[in-house]
Design a protein around this motif. Structure first.
Motif, mmCIF file in Angstrom:
data_model
loop_
_atom_site.group_PDB
_atom_site.id
_atom_site.type_symbol
_atom_site.label_atom_id
_atom_site.label_comp_id
_atom_site.label_asym_id
_atom_site.label_seq_id
_atom_site.Cartn_x
_atom_site.Cartn_y
_atom_site.Cartn_z
ATOM 1 N N UNK A 28 0.825 -1.210 0.000
ATOM 2 C CA UNK A 28 0.000 0.000 0.000
ATOM 3 C C UNK A 28 0.861 1.262 0.000
ATOM 4 N N UNK A 29 0.196 2.366 -0.278
ATOM 5 C CA UNK A 29 0.852 3.677 -0.203
ATOM 6 C C UNK A 29 1.467 3.863 1.184
ATOM 7 N N UNK A 30 0.712 3.509 2.206
ATOM 8 C CA UNK A 30 1.201 3.661 3.584
ATOM 9 C C UNK A 30 2.446 2.829 3.849
ATOM 10 N N UNK A 31 2.479 1.580 3.335
ATOM 11 C CA UNK A 31 3.669 0.725 3.501
ATOM 12 C C UNK A 31 4.910 1.404 2.917
ATOM 13 N N UNK A 32 4.730 1.967 1.725
ATOM 14 C CA UNK A 32 5.855 2.613 1.018
ATOM 15 C C UNK A 32 6.339 3.838 1.804
ATOM 16 N N UNK A 50 1.510 9.949 9.300
ATOM 17 C CA UNK A 50 0.662 9.652 8.130
ATOM 18 C C UNK A 50 -0.635 10.461 8.147
ATOM 19 N N UNK A 51 -1.151 10.751 9.340
ATOM 20 C CA UNK A 51 -2.443 11.443 9.417
ATOM 21 C C UNK A 51 -2.338 12.894 8.937
ATOM 22 N N UNK A 52 -1.122 13.427 8.888
ATOM 23 C CA UNK A 52 -0.936 14.809 8.421
ATOM 24 C C UNK A 52 -0.437 14.866 6.982
ATOM 25 N N UNK A 63 -6.121 7.293 -0.302
ATOM 26 C CA UNK A 63 -5.777 7.197 1.117
ATOM 27 C C UNK A 63 -4.591 6.263 1.287
ATOM 28 N N UNK A 64 -4.043 6.224 2.500
ATOM 29 C CA UNK A 64 -2.818 5.454 2.757
ATOM 30 C C UNK A 64 -3.003 3.956 2.514
ATOM 31 N N UNK A 65 -4.255 3.484 2.538
ATOM 32 C CA UNK A 65 -4.459 2.046 2.320
ATOM 33 C C UNK A 65 -4.625 1.689 0.840
#
Lengths: 83, 146
Positions: A28-32, A50-52, A63-65
């Protein structure tokens, strides 16, 4: 994948763009983004919360997921403040 | 008539609305955002995401024309350094009667504020500069159109 940075994220990292291979296991985007924190002190500061952060995959807000598959350009930036 | 324009030179409300004014509707509504002298601000600097901005603003206009019966809509946004007192954004909508144009204008600016990839930095008289933080109230205003 091409990474592009804007505003305070660009300044903290010290780059407007860079090319990075997607690390093994990052789906996911968040993992990267979490992996990118380890790339420099600037990355660590810019990508700390990540929330900011907001993301666009191939110029579409996600979204990050969101899954990285087939994406060519990931943009990472703070919440927008136009108008 | 739908038009999106990103300008790195000064803009005026009148020029941006001229096409809409002549479109033949009975109503033309617009919003102009102007750089404010906020605690010593001398100018703001606008950065954007060029390959995304126009498509994003076009989608906001498409959403407005799908929702209201409009004869036309325009969005023009400045980038670069914009001094206090200068317009930074002009949005406008034309329709046969006032209700559609007025509501669409509010929709266009509310959605632009939360959806379009622009970032503002305030410049101060002492030479310092600071990135503007996004406001929760902007999210609230944008969400009321959901």
């Amino acid at each position: 994948m091409k990474l592009v940075y804007f505003a305070s994220v660009r300044e903290a990292i010290g780059l407007s763009s860079e090319d990075r291979d997607i690390p093994y296991g990052a789906r996911t985007v968040g993992d990267f983004v979490v992996w990118l924190r380890g790339q420099s002190q600037g990355h660590a500061v810019a990508l700390d919360d990540l929330s900011r952060l907001r993301f666009a995959l191939d110029q579409n807000m996600v979204t990050a997921d969101a899954l990285l598959v087939d994406g060519e350009e990931l943009a990472i930036f703070p919440p927008v403040t136009g108008g | 008539m739908k038009k999106v324009r990103i300008s790195n030179t000064p803009i005026t409300t009148e020029a941006e609305l001229s096409t809409l004014a002549g479109i033949g509707g009975g109503a033309l509504s617009s919003f102009t955002g102007i750089v404010r002298d906020d605690g010593g601000v001398t100018a703001i600097e606008l950065e954007h995401y060029p390959s995304m901005t126009e498509a994003c603003l076009s989608r906001v206009i498409e959403a407005a024309t799908a929702r209201w019966s409009l004869l036309g809509a325009v969005v023009t946004h400045r980038v670069g350094i914009v001094p206090v007192g200068d317009p930074v954004v002009v949005v406008g909508a034309a329709s046969l009667h006032r209700a559609e144009a007025l509501e669409a204008t509010a929709f266009l600016i509310d959605r632009l504020k939360t959806d379009a990839p622009f970032w503002k930095r305030e410049h101060y008289a002492d030479g310092t500069a600071k990135w503007v933080e996004a406001k929760l109230s902007d999210d609230t205003r944008s969400e009321r159109w959901a």
